[in-house]
Design an enzyme around this catalytic site. Structure first.
Site, PDB file in Angstrom:
ATOM      1  CD  GLU A 217      37.581  48.444  50.870  1.00 55.39           C
ATOM      2  OE1 GLU A 217      36.821  47.851  50.073  1.00 55.39           O
ATOM      3  OE2 GLU A 217      37.791  48.070  52.037  1.00 55.39           O
ATOM      4  CD  GLU A 327      35.418  41.854  47.078  1.00 51.65           C
ATOM      5  OE1 GLU A 327      34.951  41.239  48.052  1.00 51.65           O
ATOM      6  OE2 GLU A 327      35.839  43.023  47.144  1.00 51.65           O
TER       7      GLU A 327
END
Length: 411
Positions: A217, A327
């Site tokens: 990520e 997010e």
């Protein structure tokens, strides 16, 4: 009777005082244990620097010799030979875009640079660790931190864990060897000190069901609990067991091998985009080297380093899914007011809403290509939403995403 009663009162008083004293000793013992744990972790993370730079944002950037970085504390990397550059780049690396945007710089660049053969590492301070829920969880994500899509767990198309909200686009399940995309930089408003907001790419393999989910990520985040401020920072993350015990943010555990002396992972960006004003972005390229098998990271034109293939299980053979988007996390009940991206919905478009453009994937022949049909995922579109754009000449495959969080339509 009076004497007996007096004796009983004295006994009870004695026991209460003993209990208080024992509790105080226990608390003191726990505090001392925590202090020892913090000191031990600081010694492990903060390698001896050859030079240090004080950043205007309060960070201290240590220039650590490349051979002394935290990566080599990993048991699988004890005798690892550093690969200074990848064997191959993906074909079709460069894209043509005439949209006016600006490349990234980091705040600490204003006060210096690290010498050759060193890497810049943001120094971990005692207060950084003390803000975490525990010493052992410092730098880690909570288990099951990403949405469960069909490609990850077949029985559950979208299940966002408590506190996490996403607005993402994702590929069909397949075999991928990397991805590239340009992510718009913002500084979203944060509701509470324990909330975070980020934009990133996820490269995944494995599943939650088998507890063998592997992820790579990369993106930017605003995370006061981790960094002690609300600056927008470059981050990386990895895990090989669905976030349970392995992996961490940035260089806060062993794993990622940094080879670049110009950019600090975990350091802040300056400047960032403004609503209706100048737009800044970072271009992220992650790919699996066909020769060595390592997963390389390039930000802009700078190759930062790699995740050795050996620290993974499923990602040793390639990824099964890739996601891009935003997010937001809040541990508190009820809807948070933390913004995602610019804090504005996708319908407002360029200059106002957050975007990721020129989205591509790397195939098994090490070639960059369009990602094909994409799925969209967001559980509460009145809070945060995602919108996929049609492919354009300047932007390739792109998406807009984001939102304000708590609002009259998102109670």
């Amino acid at each position: 009777m009076a004497a007996t009663r007096a004796c009983m009162i004295a006994l009870v008083t004695f026991l209460v005082l003993e209990g208080v004293a024992a509790a105080a000793v226990g608390t003191a013992g726990t505090s001392e244990l925590r202090r020892r744990q913090v000191r031990s972790l600081l010694k492990k993370l903060n390698k001896a620097p050859l030079a240090s730079i004080e950043s205007p944002d309060g960070d201290i950037i240590d220039c650590v010799h490349i051979s002394k970085q935290p990566a080599f504390d990993h048991p699988l990397l004890k005798n690892h030979t550093i690969q200074m550059r990848p064997s191959y780049h993906p074909e079709g690396l460069y894209d043509d875009s005439n949209v006016s945007t600006y490349s990234m710089t980091q705040t600490w660049h204003q006060n210096g640079k690290c010498p050759a053969n060193t890497i810049p590492i943001r120094r971990t301070k005692e207060e950084d660790i003390l803000r975490a829920s525990s010493v052992t969880r410092f730098g880690k994500k909570s288990p099951m931190s990403i949405p469960k899509f069909l490609s990850v767990d077949e029985h559950n198309p979208l299940d966002v864990t408590i506190g996490h909200q996403h607005a993402v686009t994702y590929t069909r399940k397949g075999r991928y060897h990397g991805t590239k995309g340009s992510i718009n930089l913002w500084q979203p408003a944060i509701g509470t000190a324990k909330d975070f907001s980020l934009a990133q790419v996820w490269i995944t393999g494995g599943s939650y069901n088998g507890m063998d989910l592997n992820t790579i990520e990369v993106g930017w985040q605003v995370f006061p609990e981790m960094y002690g401020d609300k600056s927008t920072r470059l981050f990386i993350f990895w895990t090989r067991d669905a976030y349970r015990t392995t992996g961490c943010y940035n260089l806060q555990c062993s794993g990622f091998v940094q080879t670049n002396n110009k950019f600090g992972i975990g350091a802040s960006f300056s400047p960032v985009s403004s609503y209706g004003g100048l737009q800044y972005e970072i271009t992220i390229l992650i790919w699996k080297d066909p020769k060595g098998g390592n997963w390389w990271l390039q930000v802009g034109s700078n190759i930062l380093g790699y995740w050795p293939s050996s620290i993974f299980s499923n990602l040793q053979n390639g990824a099964s899914n890739i996601m891009w988007g935003g997010e937001v996390y809040s541990p508190y009940a009820g809807q948070t007011s933390t913004n995602m991206g610019s804090g504005h919905f996708p319908r407002e478009g360029f200059g106002k809403a957050s975007y990721i453009k020129n989205i591509q994937v790397v195939d098994s022949f090490n070639k960059l290509k369009p990602p094909g049909p994409l799925g969209l995922g967001n559980k509460q579109p009145n809070c945060y939403s995602v919108q996929s754009g049609s492919t354009s000449k300047n932007w390739g495959t792109y998406m807009f995403y984001g939102g304000p969080g708590k609002n009259p339509s998102c109670p």
